[in-house]
Design an enzyme around this catalytic site. Structure first.
Site, PDB file in Angstrom:
ATOM      1  N   HIS B 140     -38.388   4.457 -35.395  1.00 37.46           N
ATOM      2  CA  HIS B 140     -39.635   3.734 -35.105  1.00 37.46           C
ATOM      3  C   HIS B 140     -39.605   3.357 -33.621  1.00 37.46           C
ATOM      4  CE1 HIS B 140     -42.393   0.234 -35.257  1.00 37.46           C
ATOM      5  NE2 HIS B 140     -42.829   0.703 -36.408  1.00 37.46           N
ATOM      6  N   ASP B 217     -31.349  -0.537 -38.301  1.00 31.68           N
ATOM      7  CA  ASP B 217     -32.695  -1.068 -38.514  1.00 31.68           C
ATOM      8  C   ASP B 217     -33.004  -0.941 -40.002  1.00 31.68           C
ATOM      9  OD1 ASP B 217     -35.385  -1.505 -38.793  1.00 31.68           O
ATOM     10  OD2 ASP B 217     -36.018   0.096 -37.420  1.00 31.68           O
ATOM     11  N   GLN B 220     -37.061  -0.849 -43.455  1.00 32.57           N
ATOM     12  CA  GLN B 220     -37.577  -0.110 -44.614  1.00 32.57           C
ATOM     13  C   GLN B 220     -36.593  -0.101 -45.776  1.00 32.57           C
ATOM     14  OE1 GLN B 220     -40.617   1.001 -44.900  1.00 32.57           O
ATOM     15  NE2 GLN B 220     -41.241   0.639 -42.784  1.00 32.57           N
ATOM     16  N   LYS B 243     -42.119  -7.022 -44.807  1.00 30.83           N
ATOM     17  CA  LYS B 243     -42.011  -5.743 -45.507  1.00 30.83           C
ATOM     18  C   LYS B 243     -41.226  -5.903 -46.808  1.00 30.83           C
ATOM     19  CE  LYS B 243     -42.043  -2.824 -41.357  1.00 30.83           C
ATOM     20  NZ  LYS B 243     -43.429  -2.373 -41.274  1.00 30.83           N
ATOM     21  N   CYS B 381     -46.129   4.551 -35.533  1.00 33.00           N
ATOM     22  CA  CYS B 381     -45.243   4.049 -34.474  1.00 33.00           C
ATOM     23  C   CYS B 381     -43.972   4.899 -34.404  1.00 33.00           C
ATOM     24  CB  CYS B 381     -44.893   2.581 -34.665  1.00 33.00           C
ATOM     25  SG  CYS B 381     -46.318   1.514 -34.537  1.00 33.00           S
TER      26      CYS B 381
END
Lengths: 149, 423
Positions: B140, B217, B220, B243, B381
């Site tokens: 991202h 990261d 998700q 999220k 993104c």
């Protein structure tokens, strides 16, 4: 789906599938690249202006149906127009796509461009409809890059 | 609208009891109860943000109605209660991620701020000219741009590990790019645009062998799967609350205590100091050194409530249901003529990115929206990911545990309508 048919009118679908004046113009005098950072679409407008009059205009790039059709119909409507008339037409077009729904005044001078009247119901798509025009204005002003932001 | 492909789909397992139980969770989400122009909302944009259960909304409301005060400052009762709840939320994040100590959890605005914190506080401090930062092609923008910025400041190089045509990281290429100059590795646990689940434990171990520090990261991942930072052995892990069924504007950074101790603060201000004179400031202990100013107390409490909610459902049930949705959705969408799924990794979360021949994703997004179906259309993104697949954008349906097979059926039926508009 009635709103959808307002947005995706036959003429828009037609021009999105078979865009007119959709080619690179190697001998263009003014070239500008427009970006829509929101969606990543990119469009190049090629212009030939002679004695204050647009003698030829074409475009190249990728985009959604609205942006492709808008560019295609824009090039059709600009040929032979003076720079001042082109700027005026952009003003009318911009007003058309950004009006409050129900408050639209469709100027006669818009001609086929009136097909974009449905865009004002979809505020998120205004930038799609106006990318080609912003790029045109940049080309007329001699700027090589522009964005819809 | 039933086509031959759909008949085959009827045979997929749709409704055992665990699925029915999970579908009841939909009642917990006020936003999912609405209709748009008379059509019940189908929310399939969960990779962008998830909806919020009532218990989270109540926790935030309760804070504002009963306990609102600043934290770590007041001697009065409200401040004591607010501080207690804020720190309880931190402990919940610690347990969620399997961290050793609550002081290894720093509250931030979201994954983006967590990455920027590490890039600035660790990256700027440790990177030198000629050093390398390694990321992947599927990151991202939030895990690309902060590293570009620090690399530019320090004269370091940004290296990118490529992926294959399925959207899987090429592990042997990643291994080849790792070298003693690699000081920092930053990886998506799960790709937001493709759904690819990266083998982050293996990738972390490989990076550590070269002496690099690893940030994952997890924006998700946390909504979909159990995460254990000690198993992964990563040095930093970030995620966003919104999220993962919590409020916006809050997220967490996990960092190994020993590393966080060596790092300079990211921002200066109140609460991050032990003492201040005009000659010298002594910084507060962890994690407060990194939490300058009044934090998002309500957000942290809301995130804590979201973690409780996730815990009550359990990741096993979530993963099982979402994998069935992914399998069903993949088969249903792939059966549509002219539809191509972008991102077909063997290990995948419940994200389906796709393109439709002759129709731009934005037009798909607008048309399905008219049927009250929310999907994402755009570059997500992740423009380098789009460039890899040679598309300017994709449409993306992403599922959460509250989604149903019927939601997918409605999406598929509406895509047939999209094709009719452009026929």
């Amino acid at each position: 789906m009635s709103d959808l048919r307002e947005l995706y009118q036959e003429v828009i679908i037609d021009h999105s599938k078979r865009p007119r004046n959709f080619h690179v113009m190697p001998d263009a005098k003014q070239i500008s690249v427009g970006h829509n950072p929101l969606c990543g679409d990119k469009m190049t407008v090629f212009l030939k202006v002679d004695d204050g009059r647009i003698t030829d205009v074409s475009f190249d790039g990728t985009g959604c149906a609205i942006s492709m059709a808008s560019a295609s119909l824009m090039t059709e409507s600009l040929k032979g127009k003076s720079v001042a008339e082109a700027v005026q037409l952009f003003g009318m077009f911009h007003e058309l796509v950004t009006s409050e729904p129900g408050q639209i005044k469709i100027a006669e001078a818009l001609g086929k461009l009136a097909a974009f009247a449905g865009v004002c119901e979809f505020p998120i798509r205004v930038k799609c409809a106006s990318l080609a025009w912003h790029t045109l204005r940049a080309a007329l002003e001699g700027k090589q890059e522009t964005t819809t932001e | 609208m039933i086509r031959s492909g759909d008949m085959e789909l009827q045979n997929l397992p749709k409704g055992d009891d665990s699925v029915k139980d999970l579908l009841q969770t939909r009642d917990d989400f006020p936003a999912l109860q609405q209709s748009l122009q008379g059509k019940p909302l189908v929310y399939l944009d969960n990779a962008a943000t998830t909806q919020t259960p009532r218990s989270v909304i109540e926790a935030i409301k309760n804070f504002y109605e009963c306990h609102k005060a600043n934290v770590h400052r007041g001697v009065h009762q409200l401040s004591i209660r607010a501080t207690k709840q804020y720190e309880q939320a931190r402990s919940k994040v610690q347990r969620l991620l399997g961290a050793k100590d609550a002081h290894e959890i720093v509250f931030v605005r979201g994954a983006t701020e967590g990455i920027n914190l590490v890039a600035n506080s660790y990256g700027l401090q440790h990177l030198q000219a000629g050093d390398e930062v390694l990321i992947t092609e599927m990151e991202h923008h939030s895990n690309i741009v902060p590293w570009q910025m620090v690399c530019e400041k320090r004269g370091a190089k940004l290296k990118v590990a490529p992926m294959n045509e399925k959207g899987e990281l090429l592990v042997e290429e990643y291994a080849r790019l790792l070298n003693p100059k690699t000081r920092m590795v930053a990886l998506a646990h799960i790709s937001n645009a493709l759904g690819t689940i990266n083998p982050v434990a293996e990738l972390t171990a490989m990076a550590h062998k070269q002496g690099a520090v690893v940030l994952i990261d997890g924006a998700q991942a946390v909504p979909h799967m159990a995460v254990d930072v000690l198993d992964l052995d990563c040095d930093f892990y970030v995620f966003s609350s919104h999220k993962a069924f919590g409020p916006t504007g809050i997220g967490a950074l996990y960092g190994k205590g020993a590393l966080l101790e060596t790092m300079q603060p990211y921002q200066g201000g109140g609460d991050m100091i032990s003492s201040v004179t005009f000659d010298k400031t002594t910084y507060n202990r962890l994690p407060y050194k990194f939490e300058a100013g009044t934090p998002n107390v309500a957000g942290a409490i809301g995130l804590g409530a979201a973690i409780d909610y996730l815990g009550a459902i359990g990741y096993d049930a979530i993963a099982a249901h979402e994998q069935r949705l992914l399998e069903y959705g993949t088969r249903a969408l792939a059966a549509i003529d002219g539809l191509r799924i972008i991102g077909t990794a063997a290990a995948k979360a419940s994200v389906i990115s796709f393109v439709l021949e002759g129709v731009h994703p934005h037009d798909i997004g607008t048309i399905v929206d008219q049927e009250a179906i929310a999907i994402r259309a755009g570059h997500h993104c992740a423009q380098p990911t789009m460039q890899h697949f040679g598309v300017p954008a994709t449409a993306r349906a992403s599922f959460a545990f509250y989604n149903s097979f019927e939601d997918i059926d409605r999406l598929v039926a509406t895509i047939h309508k999209v094709q009719e508009v452009f026929a």
